[in-house]
Design a protein around this motif. Structure first.
Motif, mmCIF file in Angstrom:
data_model
loop_
_atom_site.group_PDB
_atom_site.id
_atom_site.type_symbol
_atom_site.label_atom_id
_atom_site.label_comp_id
_atom_site.label_asym_id
_atom_site.label_seq_id
_atom_site.Cartn_x
_atom_site.Cartn_y
_atom_site.Cartn_z
ATOM 1 N N VAL A 286 -88.875 -24.727 36.905
ATOM 2 C CA VAL A 286 -88.052 -25.917 37.147
ATOM 3 C C VAL A 286 -86.641 -25.481 37.527
ATOM 4 C CG1 VAL A 286 -87.110 -28.030 36.167
ATOM 5 C CG2 VAL A 286 -89.401 -27.267 35.509
ATOM 6 N N VAL A 287 -86.134 -26.065 38.603
ATOM 7 C CA VAL A 287 -84.780 -25.788 39.083
ATOM 8 C C VAL A 287 -83.942 -27.043 38.860
ATOM 9 C CG1 VAL A 287 -83.363 -25.076 41.042
ATOM 10 C CG2 VAL A 287 -85.730 -24.248 40.835
ATOM 11 N N LYS A 288 -82.819 -26.909 38.112
ATOM 12 C CA LYS A 288 -81.980 -28.063 37.790
ATOM 13 C C LYS A 288 -80.524 -27.774 38.137
ATOM 14 C CE LYS A 288 -84.786 -29.219 33.704
ATOM 15 N NZ LYS A 288 -84.757 -29.325 32.234
ATOM 16 N N VAL A 289 -79.836 -28.782 38.631
ATOM 17 C CA VAL A 289 -78.386 -28.684 38.796
ATOM 18 C C VAL A 289 -77.782 -28.617 37.402
ATOM 19 C CG1 VAL A 289 -76.317 -29.919 39.551
ATOM 20 C CG2 VAL A 289 -78.364 -29.879 41.012
ATOM 21 N N ASN A 290 -76.871 -27.676 37.187
ATOM 22 C CA ASN A 290 -76.332 -27.450 35.851
ATOM 23 C C ASN A 290 -75.309 -28.508 35.436
ATOM 24 O OD1 ASN A 290 -76.041 -26.102 33.420
ATOM 25 N ND2 ASN A 290 -74.528 -24.666 34.196
ATOM 26 N N SER A 291 -74.442 -28.934 36.364
ATOM 27 C CA SER A 291 -73.375 -29.876 36.036
ATOM 28 C C SER A 291 -73.931 -31.282 35.800
ATOM 29 C CB SER A 291 -72.353 -29.920 37.179
ATOM 30 O OG SER A 291 -71.479 -31.013 37.027
ATOM 31 N N LEU A 292 -73.629 -31.876 34.638
ATOM 32 C CA LEU A 292 -74.096 -33.233 34.336
ATOM 33 C C LEU A 292 -73.366 -34.261 35.197
ATOM 34 C CD1 LEU A 292 -74.432 -33.086 30.436
ATOM 35 C CD2 LEU A 292 -76.080 -32.419 32.190
ATOM 36 N N ARG A 293 -72.110 -33.985 35.545
ATOM 37 C CA ARG A 293 -71.355 -34.899 36.412
ATOM 38 C C ARG A 293 -71.951 -34.913 37.816
ATOM 39 N NH1 ARG A 293 -67.266 -34.372 39.859
ATOM 40 N NH2 ARG A 293 -67.000 -32.154 39.352
ATOM 41 N N GLN A 294 -72.319 -33.738 38.308
ATOM 42 C CA GLN A 294 -72.948 -33.667 39.627
ATOM 43 C C GLN A 294 -74.320 -34.352 39.619
ATOM 44 O OE1 GLN A 294 -72.991 -29.487 40.641
ATOM 45 N NE2 GLN A 294 -70.867 -29.520 41.398
ATOM 46 N N ARG A 295 -75.001 -34.290 38.516
ATOM 47 C CA ARG A 295 -76.277 -34.995 38.403
ATOM 48 C C ARG A 295 -76.083 -36.500 38.592
ATOM 49 N NH1 ARG A 295 -79.813 -32.518 33.342
ATOM 50 N NH2 ARG A 295 -79.895 -30.346 34.050
ATOM 51 N N GLU A 296 -75.033 -37.027 37.987
ATOM 52 C CA GLU A 296 -74.747 -38.460 38.139
ATOM 53 C C GLU A 296 -74.468 -38.797 39.598
ATOM 54 O OE1 GLU A 296 -71.691 -39.825 35.548
ATOM 55 O OE2 GLU A 296 -72.691 -39.130 33.721
ATOM 56 N N MET A 297 -73.759 -37.914 40.293
ATOM 57 C CA MET A 297 -73.463 -38.135 41.707
ATOM 58 C C MET A 297 -74.743 -38.148 42.550
ATOM 59 S SD MET A 297 -70.164 -35.606 42.107
ATOM 60 C CE MET A 297 -70.138 -35.758 43.899
ATOM 61 N N LEU A 298 -75.665 -37.250 42.208
ATOM 62 C CA LEU A 298 -76.906 -37.135 42.976
ATOM 63 C C LEU A 298 -77.861 -38.291 42.688
ATOM 64 C CD1 LEU A 298 -77.363 -33.301 42.494
ATOM 65 C CD2 LEU A 298 -77.158 -34.445 44.717
#
Length: 665
Positions: A286-298
């Motif tokens: 599994v590949v995940k974006v680390n930043s939680l703020r960037q996750r919200e943007m995506l």
């Protein structure tokens, strides 16, 4: 002891037990042995029984308890439990990276790469630090409440290390490779269907209506995400994993951070090469974006988050050569052909053998000794031959045939019509002794109270028994020195074994485990012949003349009693004093209906069907449910149906109730 001291001691025991649970099940670093752990748990159980008002839901004693439930209640997930988008190759992974970078440009991206454990996704909810509810993913919006079953998983903390108002986490419930193999061996020994793969085993175990069944399956869990939290401020995924670890959760075993998608791909390749060495099954990374703020943007689509992807590993296949084929006898007596391979590296381990399932599988794929073949690991665990490379044949290849005698004990083997499996028929076959003795002692057979699979396994390992009959020759000294067997338990087991000597013959016949002979057939045989000696001497024709006993069942019984192993077992049982007579023995009046088959139709005025059947059988006849050329008489009462037409068509004689009475005078 006053209530204050009891409360203090209970809290002390709970903390110690949970601490040692964490050391053993999460950190894999036990500090005490099982005896010390069990002693603490028993003390806690005793105190809670004496003071039930002090029992709480987060007590270690509440991991397994309560009665089986009728069904699972539904749970609506506040935060949808979405599935991940799949990628299958390097290009699709790079396309995912491109979409992420385009959406959050000009910011830099960090990725976390984790193992994709192949299990069942669940949600765990905590209020004020206490585990209150657990649910399955379901369709992502609505799942099932499996709280009681999740409590049985000892790597799930019932209380957090630090209390916070609310926390919901997501994890993957799984079963280790070793426990999966042991579970299937147990199910095979009990003649229960085996699980196809560890994921099915985990899912089936978690959805048991009785938590006591679930606890025996030894499930585990890795927590991989925070769904929602109150009382903690976190900025990155790696921070959440460290926070979860601090709160006593067992988190993803491998997670590394990368800034470049090429490095991500290298890590995925590395994990793929090591997958066979892991103690549990994975089906990707599994590949995940680390930043939680960037996750919200995506954000997310209706089905999947845009900030994560699952790289699915293909089943790895390799080419090798079949050097030989040998047959292995399983615990149910099934003969399984296995290929001896030229060793080949496959899914992280060296493979030198592969299952060929059965002779039909070999014939279907035209597998021969000396063939070059393609192999893979079914479910990433069991090596199997996928196909033959026909182009590489040179004419030296040899066809394989199943043996006619069991390679373990020399008893004849049989293959029932319509079945793919070839089986050993030996009751004392070493390969299937455990299964045979478990069946012999089971509730519907000899019903030996207290003799479970674990004790039988110990008896076999210590060489105290080599067959079911040896149970009746055990002594106190044999048993009292066994693990977890005290003086009282040993005597109770001996008493239970002794008690079964007086069991009805029908139980003994069923206990033999004769192919096709179930409980009903065993009772019919016992009642008809009256003694085991009478049954042993009967022919196929005599046995098949019994109503409900077919030709195949009769042949199976005759074959069983002809075998040396069966004769040896029976003689030992007889010498031990085990009852060989039916307690429902019916003496025949005479044999006037010997070889006659009756069919009953319509309503009889003086008898019901069972009474008429009993009269016929008392005179040596049998009753069938349908008219055929083998029918001797049709006994017709009032409002007889279509059976009369068929009798007329076949020329079968029809008799009235009065005529039947004349025949029985």
């Amino acid at each position: 002891m006053n209530l204050e001291l009891v409360t203090k001691r209970i809290e002390e025991l709970r903390k110690k037990i949970e601490y040692h649970n964490h050391k053993y099940y999460v950190e894999d670093q036990p500090e005490i042995n099982d005896f010390e752990y069990d002693k603490m748990l028993r003390e806690l159980e005793k105190l809670e029984q004496q003071y039930p008002q002090l029992v709480t839901s987060d007590s270690p004693t509440q991991r397994v308890g309560g009665k089986p439930i009728e069904g699972f209640e539904t749970v609506v997930h506040q935060i949808p439990m979405q599935s991940l988008s799949d990628v299958f190759d390097e290009q699709e992974l790079f396309d995912f990276d491109n979409r992420v970078r385009t959406a959050i440009a000009p910011q830099q991206v960090e990725y976390v790469v984790e193992l994709k454990i192949d299990g069942l996704s669940v949600s765990l909810e905590y209020e004020n630090g206490v585990f209150v509810r657990g649910s399955t993913r379901g369709d992502g919006i609505v799942g099932e409440d499996v709280t009681q079953n999740l409590r049985t998983i000892k790597s799930i903390p019932l209380r957090l290390k630090e209390s916070i108002p609310f926390l919901e986490v997501r994890g993957e419930v799984f079963i280790s490779r070793d426990n999966f193999i042991k579970l299937n061996e147990q199910r095979e020994a009990l003649e229960e269907p085996v699980f196809a793969n560890p994921r099915n085993a985990a899912a089936g175990s978690l959805r048991q209506l009785d938590p006591k069944v679930t606890v025996g399956r030894k499930l585990d869990i890795y927590i991989f995400n925070i769904q929602q939290v109150q009382g903690a401020e976190l900025e990155t995924h790696t921070e959440t994993l460290e926070y979860l670890k601090h709160q006593s959760f067992k988190v993803s075993p491998t997670y590394n951070v990368f800034h470049d998608i090429a490095q991500v791909h290298q890590e995925i390749v590395r994990l793929g090469e090591e997958r066979g060495t892991l103690p549990f099954e994975i089906d990707g990374a599994v590949v995940k974006v680390n930043s939680l703020r960037q996750r919200e943007m995506l954000g997310s689509t209706s089905k999947s988050p845009r900030w994560a992807a699952a790289y699915k590993f293909p089943a790895e296949k390799k080419e090798t050569v079949i050097k030989d084929i040998f047959v292995q006898v399983g615990r149910t007596g099934a003969l399984t052909p296995n290929a001896v391979l030229e060793p080949v590296r496959l899914a992280g381990s060296t493979v030198s053998r592969a299952t060929l399932h059965n002779i039909d599988y070999i014939r279907q794929k035209d597998i021969r000794i000396g063939d070059t073949v393609i192999v893979q690991k079914a479910g990433d665990i069991i090596p199997e031959v996928v196909e033959v490379v026909i182009d590489k044949r040179n004419g030296d290849e040899k066809e394989f045939s199943m043996p006619e005698q069991c390679p373990e004990c020399g008893a004849p083997v049989t293959r029932e019509e319509g079945e793919a499996v070839t089986r050993c028929t030996g009751i004392e076959c070493p390969a299937q002794l455990l299964r045979n003795i478990i069946h012999f002692a089971s509730r519907d057979a000899m019903n030996i109270d207290g003799l479970g699979p674990a004790i039988i396994e110990q008896l076999l390992e210590k060489g105290l028994i080599k067959g079911a009959a040896d149970l009746y020759y055990l002594n106190f000294e044999d048993l009292v020195n066994m693990e977890r067997m005290g003086k009282k338990s040993a005597q109770n087991l001996l008493d239970a074994i002794e008690k079964t000597k007086d069991s009805d013959l029908s139980r003994l016949i069923f206990a033999f485990g004769i192919r096709l002979i179930g409980q009903r057939a065993a009772k019919l045989l016992a009642d008809h012949f009256g003694s085991l000696d009478g049954l042993k001497e009967a022919s196929v024709e005599q046995i098949s003349s019994i109503h409900e006993i077919g030709d195949k069942m009769a042949q199976s019984a005759v074959n069983f009693f002809m075998q040396e192993q069966s004769i040896d077992t029976i003689e030992k049982l007889k010498a031990a004093g085990v009852n060989m007579e039916s307690k429902n023995k019916k003496e025949r009046k005479d044999n006037r209906f010997e070889g006659f088959t009756f069919v009953l139709t319509g309503t009889l005025s003086k008898y019901n069907r069972s009474q008429a059947t009993e009269i016929i059988e008392n005179y040596g006849g049998k009753v069938s449910g349908s008219v055929s050329k083998k029918t001797t008489y049709v006994l017709a009462g009032e409002e007889a149906g279509s059976k009369l037409d068929k009798a007329a068509k076949l020329g079968v004689k029809v008799i009235s109730e009065q005529g039947f009475e004349e025949m029985t005078k």
